[in-house]
Write a protein that holds these residues in place. Structure first.
Motif, short mmCIF file in Angstrom:
data_model
loop_
_atom_site.label_atom_id
_atom_site.label_comp_id
_atom_site.label_asym_id
_atom_site.label_seq_id
_atom_site.Cartn_x
_atom_site.Cartn_y
_atom_site.Cartn_z
N SER A 227 0.82 -1.20 0.00
CA SER A 227 0.00 0.00 0.00
C SER A 227 0.85 1.25 0.00
CB SER A 227 -0.93 0.01 1.21
OG SER A 227 -1.83 -1.08 1.17
N ALA A 228 0.53 2.16 -0.92
CA ALA A 228 1.19 3.46 -1.05
C ALA A 228 2.71 3.30 -1.14
CB ALA A 228 0.81 4.37 0.12
N PRO A 229 3.22 2.76 -2.26
CA PRO A 229 4.66 2.47 -2.37
C PRO A 229 5.53 3.71 -2.32
CG PRO A 229 3.58 2.22 -4.50
CD PRO A 229 2.49 2.39 -3.49
N GLN A 230 4.95 4.90 -2.47
CA GLN A 230 5.74 6.14 -2.39
C GLN A 230 6.06 6.53 -0.96
OE1 GLN A 230 2.55 5.95 -2.91
NE2 GLN A 230 1.45 7.59 -1.86
N CYS A 231 5.52 5.81 0.03
CA CYS A 231 5.79 6.14 1.43
C CYS A 231 7.28 6.03 1.74
CB CYS A 231 5.00 5.21 2.36
SG CYS A 231 3.24 5.62 2.46
N ASP A 232 7.70 6.73 2.77
CA ASP A 232 9.11 6.79 3.12
C ASP A 232 9.61 5.51 3.79
OD1 ASP A 232 9.74 9.76 2.51
OD2 ASP A 232 7.88 9.81 3.64
N ALA A 233 8.69 4.71 4.29
CA ALA A 233 9.04 3.41 4.87
C ALA A 233 7.76 2.59 4.95
CB ALA A 233 9.66 3.57 6.25
N HIS A 234 7.93 1.28 5.09
CA HIS A 234 6.80 0.37 5.26
C HIS A 234 7.08 -0.58 6.42
CE1 HIS A 234 5.84 1.77 1.22
NE2 HIS A 234 4.65 1.22 1.35
N LEU A 235 6.02 -0.99 7.09
CA LEU A 235 6.11 -2.10 8.02
C LEU A 235 5.74 -3.36 7.26
CD1 LEU A 235 4.58 -0.57 11.28
CD2 LEU A 235 6.97 -0.94 10.71
N VAL A 236 6.66 -4.33 7.28
CA VAL A 236 6.58 -5.50 6.41
C VAL A 236 6.68 -6.76 7.26
CG1 VAL A 236 7.78 -6.75 4.57
CG2 VAL A 236 7.56 -4.25 4.45
N LEU A 237 5.91 -7.77 6.90
CA LEU A 237 6.01 -9.07 7.56
C LEU A 237 6.88 -10.00 6.73
CD1 LEU A 237 2.35 -9.72 8.79
CD2 LEU A 237 4.29 -8.85 10.09
N ALA A 238 7.81 -10.67 7.40
CA ALA A 238 8.70 -11.63 6.74
C ALA A 238 9.10 -12.71 7.73
CB ALA A 238 9.94 -10.93 6.18
N GLY A 245 7.99 -18.43 12.90
CA GLY A 245 6.87 -17.58 12.55
C GLY A 245 7.34 -16.30 11.90
N VAL A 246 6.39 -15.46 11.53
CA VAL A 246 6.74 -14.22 10.83
C VAL A 246 7.09 -13.13 11.84
CG1 VAL A 246 5.36 -14.75 8.79
CG2 VAL A 246 4.32 -13.52 10.69
N SER A 247 7.96 -12.24 11.41
CA SER A 247 8.38 -11.10 12.22
C SER A 247 8.03 -9.82 11.46
CB SER A 247 9.88 -11.14 12.50
OG SER A 247 10.23 -12.33 13.19
N CYS A 248 8.09 -8.69 12.16
CA CYS A 248 7.77 -7.40 11.58
C CYS A 248 9.05 -6.61 11.36
CB CYS A 248 6.82 -6.64 12.51
SG CYS A 248 6.29 -5.03 11.87
N PHE A 249 9.13 -5.91 10.22
CA PHE A 249 10.34 -5.16 9.86
C PHE A 249 9.98 -3.75 9.39
CE2 PHE A 249 11.31 -9.60 9.47
CZ PHE A 249 12.57 -9.72 10.02
N PHE A 250 10.82 -2.82 9.78
CA PHE A 250 10.75 -1.45 9.28
C PHE A 250 11.64 -1.39 8.04
CE2 PHE A 250 12.69 2.80 9.14
CZ PHE A 250 11.57 3.63 9.17
N VAL A 251 11.03 -1.16 6.88
CA VAL A 251 11.75 -1.19 5.61
C VAL A 251 11.67 0.20 4.98
CG1 VAL A 251 11.91 -2.26 3.33
CG2 VAL A 251 11.20 -3.63 5.30
N PRO A 252 12.75 0.99 5.06
CA PRO A 252 12.72 2.35 4.50
C PRO A 252 12.85 2.36 2.99
CG PRO A 252 14.87 1.90 5.41
CD PRO A 252 14.03 0.69 5.71
#
Length: 560
Positions: A227-238, A245-252
């Motif tokens: 969602s909204a790929p122009q954002c300055d960062a995304h919270l991503v599950l990987a 299990g899956v973890s959460c990542f801050f991806v700038p």
């Protein structure tokens, strides 16, 4: 002179003037009362100011422009460099500047005080009546803040950018910007809402000082909706480990060394609605990320964010209802057919009055939820409003918006079906809130999960409703029927999850109307939505009993 001479075939008459230059806030008595009642009266001046400014013709035009001139993706520069750049119409950036100026991205966190969440939600209801797509990055940014606040070192670097009231559209590392936006990247092709089946992998960067919470990782995989790929960062599950299990990542969007992060936009989604906003498919090619929360706890970490986005989905749908309602009433007051104004015709008044009931009930519900989201007392009843009623409201209000906008569009007739007016855009916009961040079945199953995991909170809520319902036989009967359904076997409850969520919200809306609306509004709602045998499973708008004062209901909703 003969008006039907050559080149002059007809005179334009009986066409409805543009609805403009009215106050979105002061013309909505249910919202005005809710702002005062729920503790945000101190924000009324700002709401009145925005309510007037948002209906200026040049502002109304922004929504149409931003949706007609949709985002464009350039994956490469003329020299062949990978840039993944997005271009938006200037109207989009003007809308974002207005939203940030109103504090929709951070108000309760940046300026915490009693009623701050209510103030923010009231402003959201106003702005969402003008254009919905620009609210998506605002919602995600807002919802990310309580998650990021749990990471003190990271949040210290982001805080001022997240809280800033200025919109900064530049595509630069966030450290060089005055403000920033946060997006979400969770959904994958094979899983959809089942994020536990995600396959994107995250590999620790071993020379960065360790793995786990706060550690640096490289992500490899894909996201089907980013969602909204122009954002300055995304919270991503990987996934860091098959067994973890899956973890959460801050991806700038940019790496710490200033280079563009390896998040490759494959294409933009060609969506039914929400067209002003960019949604995309992406792939991660060793993309840089920092773990947020504990390893393997990505889903619980992101659930807090999801609770805020669910609230905004319900708010957005309630706003669409309100916008469509006032457009329908305005049209009916200015359009004549068969010798009378539409608004003077009994059946049309029935339709408009029915829509007015639905809209007021939705407004009261979402504003009550807003108060629950800022409650710090920890009472069981407030927890139930937040944990139990929110997913039910997200399900029911968003579902009702689909039929509601279609009915309001029909009031306009053929003029509602063409893109020159706002009704077609409202109608195309309506489904997204129902689908995004958990479709109807996911929300209803979450209602059951909340009932099972927090029975004391549910009991406190229903006990409070019982004290209101005891003076209304039809409402008390509906509450009894809900309690009976909740005592059935687990298989029956699961198969009945939609009905349970529906009953829960209709009873909750009826209780709020009894407490805070004129008796004619509450009684009409109970008689047509809650009472046994009222036919909620098959009723359509415009089937109110003829004995009700339809004209009074319409006038209350939007005074002439």
């Amino acid at each position: 002179m003969d008006m039907f001479g050559p080149g002059n075939t007809h005179e334009v008459t009986n066409q409805v003037p543009l609805l403009a230059d009215y106050n979105l806030f002061t013309s909505d008595p249910a919202l005005v009362a809710a702002v005062d009642r729920e503790g945000a009266g101190w924000h009324r001046t700002a709401l009145e100011r925005d309510g007037a400014a948002l209906t200026k013709p040049d502002v109304l035009a922004l929504g149409e422009l931003a949706n007609r001139h949709t985002p464009e993706l350039s994956t490469h520069s003329p020299r062949g460099e990978r840039i993944d750049a997005l271009e938006f119409h200037p109207a989009w950036h003007t809308l974002l500047a207005q939203l940030r100026g109103a504090g929709l991205h951070a108000l309760p966190f940046a300026h915490p005080q009693p009623g701050a969440m209510v103030a923010r939600c009231a402003a959201y209801l106003l702005h969402a009546q003008i254009e919905s797509g620009a609210l998506c990055p605002m919602t995600m940014t807002f919802a990310s803040i309580p998650v990021l606040q749990r990471e003190p070192e990271l949040f210290a670097a982001l805080r001022d950018k997240l809280y800033a009231r200025e919109h900064d559209p530049r595509d630069l590392p966030f450290a060089q910007k005055t403000s920033m936006m946060i997006g979400m990247g969770m959904t994958e092709k094979q899983g959809g809402s089942d994020v536990r089946s995600n396959r994107t992998r995250a590999f620790a960067v071993h020379d960065s000082g360790g793995s786990g919470r706060g550690g640096e990782y490289r992500l490899v995989g894909h996201k089907w909706f980013f969602s909204a790929p122009q954002c300055d960062a995304h919270l991503v599950l990987a996934r860091t480990d098959d067994h973890e299990g899956v973890s959460c990542f801050f991806v700038p969007r940019f790496t710490p060394d200033g280079g563009k992060n390896a998040v490759r936009i494959q294409r933009l989604k060609n969506k039914l609605g929400n067209r002003s906003n960019a949604s995309s498919e992406v792939e991660f090619f060793d993309a840089y990320g920092v773990m947020v929360g504990d390893a393997g706890r990505g889903v619980p970490t992101i659930i807090e964010m999801a609770s805020y986005t669910r609230l905004d989905c319900a708010l957005g749908s309630a706003a669409l209802m309100r916008a469509a309602l006032v457009q329908a009433i305005h049209h009916a007051r200015h359009r004549s057919a068969f010798g009378r104004m539409l608004a003077e015709q009994p059946l049309m008044r029935n339709v408009l009055a029915d829509l007015a009931l639905e809209s007021e009930a939705a407004t009261l519900l979402v504003m009550r939820l807003a108060r629950a989201f800022e409650d710090t007392t920890g009472t069981l009843e407030e927890r139930a409003w937040r944990r139990l009623v929110t997913p039910a409201a997200k399900y029911w209000v968003c579902k009702r918006a689909l039929e509601f906008t279609g009915e309001a569009m029909e009031v306009w007739g053929g003029n509602g079906y063409v893109e020159e007016g706002p009704m077609a855009r409202f109608y195309r916009e309506a489904p997204v809130n129902s689908i995004w961040e958990g479709s109807g079945n996911v929300m209803c199953l979450d209602v059951l999960r909340a009932l099972e995991r927090e029975p004391e909170a549910a009991q406190a809520l229903l006990t409070g409703w019982r004290s209101v319902a005891q003076n209304h036989a039809a409402l008390a009967g509906a509450l009894d029927r809900l309690l009976t359904t909740l005592t059935t076997s687990s298989d029956i409850r699961e198969a009945s999850a939609r009905r349970i969520a529906q009953q829960l919200i209709l009873i909750g809306q009826a209780v709020l109307l009894v407490q805070h609306a004129p008796s004619c509004v509450a009684d009409a709602f109970i008689a047509t939505r809650v009472a046994d045998g009222c036919g909620d499973s098959g009723r359509v708008y415009g089937s109110l009993p003829p004995t009700l004062d339809h004209a009074a209901l319409v006038e209350r909703a939007f005074a002439a």
